[in-house]
Design a protein around this motif. Structure first.
Motif, PDB file in Angstrom:
ATOM      1  N   PRO A  17      -0.873  -6.913  -7.789  1.00 24.18           N
ATOM      2  CA  PRO A  17      -1.030  -6.110  -6.526  1.00 24.18           C
ATOM      3  C   PRO A  17      -0.835  -4.923  -6.279  1.00 24.18           C
ATOM      4  N   ILE A  18       0.486  -4.361  -7.045  1.00 26.66           N
ATOM      5  CA  ILE A  18       0.869  -2.946  -7.019  1.00 26.66           C
ATOM      6  C   ILE A  18      -0.018  -2.014  -7.702  1.00 26.66           C
ATOM      7  N   LEU A  57       0.852  -1.080  -0.087  1.00 27.40           N
ATOM      8  CA  LEU A  57      -0.041  -0.006  -0.071  1.00 27.40           C
ATOM      9  C   LEU A  57       0.842   1.161   0.091  1.00 27.40           C
ATOM     10  N   SER A  58       1.876   1.371   0.623  1.00 25.00           N
ATOM     11  CA  SER A  58       2.763   2.494   0.772  1.00 25.00           C
ATOM     12  C   SER A  58       3.499   2.641  -0.654  1.00 25.00           C
ATOM     13  N   PRO A  68      -9.475 -11.801 -15.133  1.00 26.83           N
ATOM     14  CA  PRO A  68      -9.826 -11.954 -13.767  1.00 26.83           C
ATOM     15  C   PRO A  68      -9.352 -10.633 -12.908  1.00 26.83           C
ATOM     16  N   ARG A  69      -8.013 -10.236 -13.606  1.00 22.07           N
ATOM     17  CA  ARG A  69      -7.434  -9.244 -12.559  1.00 22.07           C
ATOM     18  C   ARG A  69      -8.067  -7.723 -12.769  1.00 22.07           C
ATOM     19  N   LEU A  70      -8.403  -7.673 -14.237  1.00 20.02           N
ATOM     20  CA  LEU A  70      -9.454  -6.424 -14.444  1.00 20.02           C
ATOM     21  C   LEU A  70     -10.609  -6.660 -13.654  1.00 20.02           C
ATOM     22  N   GLU A  71     -11.260  -7.733 -13.659  1.00 19.79           N
ATOM     23  CA  GLU A  71     -12.563  -7.906 -12.840  1.00 19.79           C
ATOM     24  C   GLU A  71     -12.312  -7.463 -11.347  1.00 19.79           C
ATOM     25  N   LYS A  75      -2.747 -11.584  -4.016  1.00 16.94           N
ATOM     26  CA  LYS A  75      -1.863 -11.808  -3.029  1.00 16.94           C
ATOM     27  C   LYS A  75      -1.794 -13.088  -2.138  1.00 16.94           C
ATOM     28  N   VAL A  76      -0.702 -13.607  -2.016  1.00 15.03           N
ATOM     29  CA  VAL A  76      -0.682 -14.922  -1.431  1.00 15.03           C
ATOM     30  C   VAL A  76       0.134 -14.530   0.134  1.00 15.03           C
TER      31      VAL A  76
END
Length: 356
Positions: A182-183, A157-158, A207-210, A344-345
């Motif tokens: 994730p970023i 998040l930073s 899927p990531r765009l969803e 994210k794992v």
């Protein structure tokens, strides 16, 4: 404090392709350190990179190194000079600690110090283990309503917070984010929730765009077999305008080229993703249109803001966690991340507490 003879199971990379679970000695905190019982540690792309390739740029794994830098845990012992933390405090860990007060520290940009200690960056060990010591000044108390997993996710998040600051994101900014990993997703959360901007994201993965749409993206563009200029045109047509700010989160050469072409004249491109050392850029297009190109290196002075955002429930970073593994199954967790399964794992380091 940790029981005498307690196991300190750790995830250690020895060289490219050689990742092991092994017991390390129980650490003791120095005068300004705290000993932490680790709880949640996220796997970052850089961790996978060190495992697969044994290096990132000039940082080379020459000796066994503990991985992990997205982390939270509980204080179990404090050093003799520590006054800000006590046993039982739940904390998030900022992994970069300046070793000396140089010109960069004095100007507030300690992330640029050439002598900085950084978890899981050769030769410094990370915190993907049962017990770990860290400078108390870079451990931040977590409010009761912030989970350990949210604390661990303050690190990525930073990156988003720092990128938005460097980009000059403000109320109503039109933002294009290249990459919905994730970023890219934390950058979306930061730009949207902190300044109420409009965003469009691009990625190869539907899927990531969803997931990006679920997290508040106004528009998405799935990348096809097309040139950077063609993709930039699709971004403009879908968004209804050229974005003022583009955040490039993939590091891929074609994506960086798209970022330059897509950004409106007088706008800003921020390079977040780490890709090849050398890339070809359309610099004439950038120069002729006064498109500023900025880089970021990690972050600085972001943990207090991130904690405030999480405590106020303005951002839902926990939605990024798609897989959880106990520390004993770290090798399976790394394989899951390598295959780009999910987002994210998260590894759970405390065998007696596998909760978020």
């Amino acid at each position: 404090m940790a029981a005498a003879g307690a196991s300190n199971l750790s995830v250690v990379v020895h060289k490219a392709g050689d990742l092991r679970l092994e017991n390390r000695p129980m650490p003791e905190p120095g005068p300004y350190d705290v000993l932490l019982k680790m709880h949640s540690v996220g796997i970052c792309g850089s961790d996978v990179h060190y495992w697969q390739r044994g290096r990132i740029g000039d940082f080379v794994v020459n000796s066994p190194m503990v991985l992990g830098h997205e982390a939270s845990g509980t204080v179990v012992k404090v050093g003799s000079s520590v006054t800000t933390l006590k046993k039982g405090d739940r904390v998030a860990i900022e992994p970069g600690v300046p070793r000396e007060t140089d010109e960069f520290c004095k100007s507030g940009r300690y992330n640029l110090s050439p002598t900085i200690f950084f978890c899981a960056t050769p030769p410094d060990d990370g915190n993907l283990c049962r017990y770990y010591t860290h400078n108390a000044n870079f451990c931040y108390k977590l409010p009761d309503n912030v989970t350990f997993e949210e604390g661990a996710l303050i690190e990525p998040l930073s990156v988003g917070i720092h990128a938005c600051r460097r980009a000059g994101v403000t109320l109503g900014s039109k933002v294009f984010i290249c990459g919905a990993g994730p970023i890219g997703l934390v950058t979306l959360l930061c730009s949207h929730e902190s300044r109420r901007t409009s965003q469009i994201l691009s990625d190869l993965s539907a899927p990531r765009l969803e997931k990006a749409k679920e997290l508040g993206a106004d528009f998405t563009v799935e990348i096809k077999k097309e040139s950077p200029q063609e993709l930039a045109d699709r971004v403009k047509n879908t968004f209804g305008c050229m974005p003022e700010i583009t955040m490039e989160c993939s590091g891929a050469e074609a994506s960086i080229q798209t970022a330059v072409y897509a950004t409106r004249s007088g706008g800003t491109v921020v390079l977040i993703g780490m890709g090849p050392e050398m890339v070809t850029l359309p610099l004439v297009s950038a120069a002729a249109r006064e498109v500023d190109i900025k880089g970021i290196f990690r972050y600085c002075n972001t943990w207090p803001m991130a904690i405030a955002m999480l405590a106020s429930k303005k951002v839902n970073v926990q939605a990024l966690v798609t897989h959880r593994f106990p520390l004993e199954k770290a090798l399976e967790a790394f394989e899951t991340t390598r295959k780009c399964v999910g987002i994210k794992v998260m590894l759970k380091c405390d065998p007696n507490d596998q909760n978020p």
